[in-house]
Motif scaffolding. Structure first.
Motif, PDB file in Angstrom:
ATOM      1  N   UNK A 119      26.949 -13.442 -37.140  1.00 32.31           N
ATOM      2  CA  UNK A 119      26.036 -12.954 -36.110  1.00 32.31           C
ATOM      3  C   UNK A 119      26.310 -11.495 -35.730  1.00 32.31           C
ATOM      4  N   UNK A 120      27.044 -10.765 -36.571  1.00 33.21           N
ATOM      5  CA  UNK A 120      27.447  -9.400 -36.225  1.00 33.21           C
ATOM      6  C   UNK A 120      26.251  -8.501 -35.942  1.00 33.21           C
TER       7      UNK A 120
ATOM      8  N   UNK B 104      22.602  -5.340 -32.416  1.00 30.95           N
ATOM      9  CA  UNK B 104      21.248  -4.930 -32.026  1.00 30.95           C
ATOM     10  C   UNK B 104      21.006  -5.253 -30.557  1.00 30.95           C
ATOM     11  N   UNK B 105      21.392  -6.455 -30.138  1.00 29.78           N
ATOM     12  CA  UNK B 105      21.181  -6.845 -28.742  1.00 29.78           C
ATOM     13  C   UNK B 105      21.904  -5.894 -27.792  1.00 29.78           C
ATOM     14  N   UNK B 106      23.153  -5.559 -28.117  1.00 30.79           N
ATOM     15  CA  UNK B 106      23.931  -4.660 -27.260  1.00 30.79           C
ATOM     16  C   UNK B 106      23.307  -3.266 -27.215  1.00 30.79           C
ATOM     17  N   UNK B 107      22.896  -2.753 -28.362  1.00 31.93           N
ATOM     18  CA  UNK B 107      22.307  -1.420 -28.411  1.00 31.93           C
ATOM     19  C   UNK B 107      20.999  -1.361 -27.639  1.00 31.93           C
TER      20      UNK B 107
ATOM     21  N   UNK C  66      23.330   4.968 -28.058  1.00 36.89           N
ATOM     22  CA  UNK C  66      23.169   5.601 -29.357  1.00 36.89           C
ATOM     23  C   UNK C  66      24.169   5.033 -30.359  1.00 36.89           C
ATOM     24  N   UNK C  67      25.346   4.677 -29.873  1.00 35.73           N
ATOM     25  CA  UNK C  67      26.397   4.115 -30.720  1.00 35.73           C
ATOM     26  C   UNK C  67      26.999   2.900 -30.024  1.00 35.73           C
TER      27      UNK C  67
ATOM     28  N   UNK D 268      28.127   1.130 -34.987  1.00 35.45           N
ATOM     29  CA  UNK D 268      26.719   0.803 -35.201  1.00 35.45           C
ATOM     30  C   UNK D 268      25.904   1.838 -34.432  1.00 35.45           C
ATOM     31  N   UNK D 269      25.011   2.559 -35.115  1.00 44.24           N
ATOM     32  CA  UNK D 269      24.384   3.676 -34.403  1.00 44.24           C
ATOM     33  C   UNK D 269      22.959   3.927 -34.875  1.00 44.24           C
TER      34      UNK D 269
END
Length: 313
Positions: free
Chosen positions: A108-109, A114-117, A123-124, A170-171
Motif C-alpha cells: 500500500x506504499x 498519494x493520500x498524504x501528499x 510538494x515532497x 515521493x514528490x
C-alpha cells in the motif's frame, strides 16, 4: 495516460543494470500496489544479463490492463544518474517515485503516499524505510526537524544528518524540471535531492516504513573501490556547485564551504589530481577558516591546509 483529477497519476521509475537476481522481487512488489493509477517505467541501462528477459516474462503473466501501464526503455549504458533522467523524461504523472531495482515496496506504499501528499498539499513526502540485512531488518526514520524546513533538510544532506536518497522522497514530478544530472553514481542522490528540496514549498513526513532497502546487495556503484567512490562523489558535488555558480539563491546556497572541504579531503586522501581538475578548489579551501561545524572536522581541515601550503602555494 490520463486519470480523473481526483486520482492523480504516479510515475514509478526503476533504473536497471545487472539485477537479474532481484528484478522479479522488485517488480512483484510494484505490480501488487493497491493504488491503481500508476505508470511503471523500467529503464534498462544497457545491461548484459537476463534482467529484461525476466521482467518481460513476469509482465506477460499480468492482466492486460496492468501490462498497458508498463514501459521498458532500453538505452546504452550511461550510468545510474542518466538512467534516472531517462525515466523522468518519459514520465507523465503528477507525482514521481524512484525505486531501485534491487529493493521493494510495501503493497500500500503508493496509496498511502498519494493520500498524504494530497491531504497536506505537500510538494515532497519523505517516508521511513527498512534496511534489510541477511539476518535482520532495521527501521530507519527521517528527522521531523529536517522535514519541517526544506532549507535545513538540504543542508543536513551534506553532514549526513539527513538521508539524501531519492527513493524515500515521493514528490511532484515538476520539481525535476530542468534538473542538473550528475555524471557519476556515487552520491548522485544528494545532487538530485538538493535540487528538489530547493524548489519545494512544503515537505511532510509520513512515519511509516514503506520501502525495503536491501543492504545485502552489492550495487554497481558500491562495488567500485572506496577511493574511486569518494573522488566521484566529490566530482558530483563540485559539478553541482559549478553548474549553479553565480545564482543566488540556488540549490548550493550556504553549502560552498561544506562542498569544498569534502572535495578537498577526498582529493588529499585518494586522488590529488582532483585539485588540478578543479583549479578553483585549492585557493578556495586555503581561505576557509579552520572551525568546527563542518562534516570534515578541524583535525582533517588542518591536514588539508598543510598539504595545500606545501603543494599549492
Amino acid at each position: 495516460m490520463k486519470t480523473a483529477s481526483n486520482t492523480p497519476l504516479v510515475s514509478v521509475i526503476v533504473p536497471m543494470y545487472g539485477v537479474e537476481n532481484y528484478i522479479a522481487r522488485c517488480a512483484d512488489s510494484l505490480f501488487a500496489q493497491t493504488y491503481p493509477h500508476i505508470e511503471f517505467i523500467f529503464v534498462d541501462d544497457g545491461g548484459k544479463d537476463r534482467t529484461v528477459e525476466i521482467l518481460r516474462d513476469l509482465l506477460g503473466k499480468q492482466d492486460p490492463a496492468l501490462q498497458a501501464r508498463v514501459r521498458i526503455i532500453s538505452k546504452e549504458n550511461g550510468g545510474l544518474p542518466h538512467a534516472r533522467k531517462t525515466g523522468l523524461d518519459a514520465a507523465s504523472g503528477k507525482y514521481v517515485l524512484h525505486v531501485d531495482s534491487d529493493d521493494w515496496l510495501e503493497p500500500a506504499a503508493v496509496e498511502k503516499l498519494v493520500r498524504k501528499a494530497e491531504e497536506t498539499e505537500a510538494d515532497i513526502v519523505v517516508y521511513d524505510f527498512w534496511k534489510e540485512y541477511p539476518n535482520r531488518s532495521k527501521l530507519d526514520r527521517e528527522k521531523d526537524s529536517s522535514c519541517a524546513d526544506p532549507d535545513l533538510f538540504r543542508h543536513r544532506l551534506y553532514t549526513y544528518d539527513a538521508y539524501g536518497y531519492v527513493w524515500n522522497k515521493f514528490c511532484l514530478l515538476s520539481l525535476y524540471d530542468g534538473v542538473f544530472v550528475p555524471k557519476y553514481a556515487m552520491h548522485e542522490d544528494i545532487v538530485f535531492s538538493s535540487q528538489i528540496l530547493f524548489k519545494a514549498r512544503k515537505v511532510v513526513h509520513l512515519k511509516e516504513g514503506l520501502y525495503h532497502y536491501d543492504r545485502s546487495v552489492s550495487a554497481s556503484a558500491t562495488r567500485a573501490p572506496q577511493k574511486i567512490r569518494r573522488v566521484n562523489s566529490a566530482r558530483n558535488l563540485l559539478d553541482l556547485y559549478v553548474h549553479f555558480e553565480g545564482q543566488d539563491p540556488s540549490p548550493v546556497s550556504g553549502l560552498r564551504e561544506e562542498i569544498f572541504l569534502r572535495a578537498a579531503w577526498a582529493g588529499f586522501q585518494h586522488n590529488r589530481d582532483l585539485f588540478r581538475e578543479y583549479p578553483f578548489l585549492a585557493p578556495a579551501v586555503r581561505v576557509i577558516p579552520i572551525t568546527s561545524g563542518y562534516h570534515i572536522g578541524k583535525f582533517r581541515q588542518s591536514l588539508i591546509k598543510l598539504f595545500l601550503l606545501t603543494h599549492f602555494r
